[in-house]
Design a protein around this motif. Structure first.
Motif, mmCIF file in Angstrom:
data_model
loop_
_atom_site.group_PDB
_atom_site.id
_atom_site.type_symbol
_atom_site.label_atom_id
_atom_site.label_comp_id
_atom_site.label_asym_id
_atom_site.label_seq_id
_atom_site.Cartn_x
_atom_site.Cartn_y
_atom_site.Cartn_z
ATOM 1 N N GLY A 189 0.719 -1.237 -0.091
ATOM 2 C CA GLY A 189 -0.207 -0.010 0.100
ATOM 3 C C GLY A 189 0.714 1.224 0.178
ATOM 4 N N GLY A 190 1.998 1.211 -0.168
ATOM 5 C CA GLY A 190 3.009 2.411 -0.319
ATOM 6 C C GLY A 190 4.075 2.445 0.687
ATOM 7 N N VAL A 191 5.117 3.239 0.885
ATOM 8 C CA VAL A 191 6.229 3.387 1.341
ATOM 9 C C VAL A 191 5.833 3.498 2.966
ATOM 10 N N ARG A 192 4.902 4.097 3.291
ATOM 11 C CA ARG A 192 4.621 4.062 4.777
ATOM 12 C C ARG A 192 4.265 2.860 5.216
ATOM 13 N N GLU A 193 3.550 2.155 4.579
ATOM 14 C CA GLU A 193 3.128 0.841 5.201
ATOM 15 C C GLU A 193 4.311 -0.237 5.068
ATOM 16 N N GLY A 194 5.153 0.010 3.838
ATOM 17 C CA GLY A 194 6.202 -0.785 3.496
ATOM 18 C C GLY A 194 7.365 -0.634 4.087
ATOM 19 N N ALA A 195 7.455 0.232 5.077
ATOM 20 C CA ALA A 195 8.882 0.635 5.522
ATOM 21 C C ALA A 195 9.645 -0.423 5.889
ATOM 22 N N PRO A 196 9.313 -1.465 6.769
ATOM 23 C CA PRO A 196 10.095 -2.234 7.182
ATOM 24 C C PRO A 196 10.897 -3.338 6.195
ATOM 25 N N LEU A 197 10.242 -3.411 4.974
ATOM 26 C CA LEU A 197 10.971 -3.821 3.795
ATOM 27 C C LEU A 197 12.248 -3.202 3.277
ATOM 28 N N LEU A 198 12.327 -1.889 3.597
ATOM 29 C CA LEU A 198 13.439 -1.166 3.153
ATOM 30 C C LEU A 198 14.702 -1.209 3.987
ATOM 31 N N VAL A 199 14.472 -2.028 4.983
ATOM 32 C CA VAL A 199 15.551 -2.358 5.828
ATOM 33 C C VAL A 199 16.735 -3.210 5.348
ATOM 34 N N TRP A 200 16.332 -3.987 4.306
ATOM 35 C CA TRP A 200 17.549 -4.826 3.580
ATOM 36 C C TRP A 200 18.228 -4.177 2.660
ATOM 37 N N LEU A 201 17.637 -2.831 2.096
ATOM 38 C CA LEU A 201 18.374 -2.055 1.038
ATOM 39 C C LEU A 201 19.353 -1.568 1.584
ATOM 40 N N ASN A 202 19.606 -1.125 2.980
ATOM 41 C CA ASN A 202 20.878 -0.520 3.342
ATOM 42 C C ASN A 202 22.230 -1.423 3.319
ATOM 43 N N PRO A 203 22.294 -2.776 3.877
ATOM 44 C CA PRO A 203 23.286 -3.597 3.750
ATOM 45 C C PRO A 203 23.622 -4.157 2.435
ATOM 46 N N LEU A 204 22.494 -4.185 1.475
ATOM 47 C CA LEU A 204 22.803 -4.491 -0.001
ATOM 48 C C LEU A 204 23.495 -3.298 -0.593
ATOM 49 N N THR A 205 23.040 -2.098 -0.311
ATOM 50 C CA THR A 205 23.610 -0.818 -1.159
ATOM 51 C C THR A 205 25.201 -0.696 -0.794
ATOM 52 N N LYS A 206 25.437 -0.940 0.565
ATOM 53 C CA LYS A 206 26.763 -0.788 1.065
ATOM 54 C C LYS A 206 27.583 -1.980 0.455
ATOM 55 N N ILE A 207 27.183 -3.085 0.122
ATOM 56 C CA ILE A 207 27.941 -4.131 -0.479
ATOM 57 C C ILE A 207 28.154 -3.709 -1.912
#
Length: 147
Positions: free
Chosen positions: A101-119
């Motif tokens: 339903g959008g970024v507000r509801e799906g915010a917990p999904l974004l947690v894994w983008l941080n380590p993947l982006t760092k790698i």
């Protein structure tokens, strides 16, 4: 795509689509799927070769020494493979966020983008260094000299 990956993707999508609150674990499944789609087959081939060497008396292959242009190409191809895995993971995460339903509801999904982006960012260092210093061919040995 292996059957386990299809099942994991289906379970994740069905879970979020049926109203489950998106969690860090849904984000992990998106990251996992992106990586296994790109690296799964080569990892299984590697494991099969290792098993055959250990239990099937297969000789251990010699790894080629990469230098010059070959080293540069190999380093950038390796990084591009991870870029593909990263892109698949980000695409799956974006799809799950849209289902939620959008970024507000799906915010917990974004947690894994941080380590993947760092790698992704840190792993570009090796191809850059290899491009600047690709190494040279080993010097030929004089006749009769043993290693």
């Amino acid at each position: 795509m292996p059957l386990l990956d299809v099942v994991l993707l289906a379970a994740t999508v069905i879970s979020v689509r049926n109203g489950a609150e998106p969690s860090v674990w849904h984000g992990l499944s998106a990251a996992y799927l992106g990586i296994t789609v790109v690296y799964g087959h080569s990892t299984l081939r590697w494991a099969d070769r290792k098993f055959a060497q250990r239990y099937g008396n297969e000789p251990e292959p010699t790894a080629p020494t990469l230098y010059g242009r070959q080293a540069i190409v190999a380093a950038w191809l390796s990084w591009l493979r991870f870029l593909l895995a990263y892109g698949i993971s980000v695409g799956l995460t974006a799809g799950l966020i849209a289902l939620a339903g959008g970024v507000r509801e799906g915010a917990p999904l974004l947690v894994w983008l941080n380590p993947l982006t760092k790698i992704l960012v840190y792993s570009v260092i090796w191809p850059l260094i290899t491009t600047l210093r690709p190494g040279t061919a080993p010097a030929p040995r004089p006749d009769g000299e043993r290693s």
